[in-house]
Design a protein around this motif. Structure first.
Motif, short mmCIF file in Angstrom:
data_model
loop_
_atom_site.label_atom_id
_atom_site.label_comp_id
_atom_site.label_asym_id
_atom_site.label_seq_id
_atom_site.Cartn_x
_atom_site.Cartn_y
_atom_site.Cartn_z
N THR A 88 0.94 -1.18 0.10
CA THR A 88 -0.16 0.00 -0.05
C THR A 88 0.83 1.36 0.02
O THR A 88 0.49 2.10 -0.62
CB THR A 88 -0.92 0.03 1.28
OG1 THR A 88 -1.48 -1.20 1.45
CG2 THR A 88 -1.93 1.26 0.92
N GLN A 89 2.05 1.13 0.74
CA GLN A 89 2.87 2.42 0.83
C GLN A 89 3.45 2.71 -0.51
O GLN A 89 3.44 3.63 -1.10
CB GLN A 89 4.00 2.20 1.89
CG GLN A 89 5.04 3.27 2.01
CD GLN A 89 5.93 3.02 2.71
OE1 GLN A 89 5.94 3.61 3.95
NE2 GLN A 89 6.94 1.90 2.64
N GLY A 135 0.70 4.04 -3.27
CA GLY A 135 0.46 5.49 -2.84
C GLY A 135 1.64 6.40 -2.98
O GLY A 135 1.10 7.48 -3.79
#
Length: 311
Positions: A9-10, A13
């Motif tokens: 997810t990091q 993003g």
């Protein structure tokens, strides 16, 4: 053993933010070309970016050793980086910002192909090959279906600009392969970036003089673009990109960056009044499908295994 991991997810993003920033750099260069020549602007932003990276390294106490042999591949990536943006700067004279960003971002294709044969950890599965084909085909459909007429200089000039942008994409892909397969792979991101920015400043400043791209009218728009290009693009975004390359699989990052052309098309239409044709919608769907297949390969494989076990 390579400790780099698939996207989480990091990473996703951060890649979205980077793609938005990178989609703006070609638009800013094109929009301010009458006030400051693109190659000169890239040279100046590289010099300012290099100074900022140097201060960043000093504040963190990071040395710049030259006895470890890293300077040799550092010179190679510096040359490739300068070549990439020399081609971009020239290409923007003949084609649109949207065309430039699309063809420049074929770089992940070249990088993925090179890394596939160079590093076992970067081998692509058959389904991921399909994803790459879909994504690249989508980008081609989005713009090759467009009429080149109406661009400055007509059809032949536009095709020349497109070819230069494609060559810039190949140079960027080669840069990624060199970074991942040499001593640069283990260096701090700032040190790798500094090699490239210093080389780009020196070589592109000379290139701007030779090619006669030395126009600089200090308008507010030109200064705003130069600040954006120097601080946001050359310093912050490139540092983040090299940090991602050290922690995540480059082929996954590269294919995910296909979002940049999509942002570039939308922003080009909005800010530069570049038309969006129906072929864009078809291309966008193909690109998104390719991203799902490549970046979501592990999840898709896991889901397939779960479904097979339930039968």
């Amino acid at each position: 053993m390579d400790s780099r991991q698939p996207l989480d997810t990091q990473a996703i993003g951060l890649m979205l933010v980077l793609c938005l920033i990178w989609s703006m750099q070609q638009i800013a260069l094109k929009a301010t070309a009458a006030d400051i020549s693109p190659i000169l602007q890239i040279a100046l932003r590289s010099g300012i970016g290099a100074a900022l990276v140097g201060l960043f390294m000093r504040a963190r106490g990071e040395p710049m050793p030259f006895s470890d042999g890293a300077w040799r591949p550092g010179l190679v990536v510096g040359f490739l980086f300068a070549l990439e943006y020399l081609l971009v700067g020239q290409g923007l004279r003949f084609t649109s910002a949207s065309h430039t960003v699309v063809f420049l971002y074929t770089a992940p294709i070249f990088a993925a192909l090179g890394l596939h044969w160079k590093l076992p950890s970067e081998r692509l599965a058959p389904l991921q090959w399909v994803g790459i084909a879909l994504a690249f085909g989508g980008i081609a459909a989005a713009f090759l279906g467009r009429s080149h007429q109406g661009a400055a200089g007509g059809l032949s000039s536009t095709l020349l600009g497109d070819l230069l942008a494609l060559a810039a994409g190949a140079a960027w892909g080669a840069t990624t392969v060199v970074i991942r397969t040499t001593r640069l792979s283990g260096l701090p991101a700032a040190q790798t970036l500094l090699y490239q920015l210093v080389a780009a400043f020196v070589l592109l400043l000379a290139g701007a003089a030779v090619l006669g791209q030395t126009t600089f009218h200090p308008t507010p728009l030109a200064w705003a673009s130069l600040v954006f290009q120097s601080v946001i693009v050359s310093f912050a975004s490139f540092l983040a990109w090299f940090w991602l390359l050290r922690h995540y699989l480059a082929s996954r990052l590269g294919v995910f960056s296909f979002m940049t052309p999509l942002f570039g098309i939308v922003l080009g239409a909005w800010l530069l009044n570049e038309p969006i044709e129906p072929s864009f919608l078809t291309g966008a769907l193909l690109v998104l499908a390719g991203i799902v297949l490549v970046s979501g390969y592990s999840l898709l494989k896991q889901l397939a295994g779960t479904l097979a076990a339930q039968r």
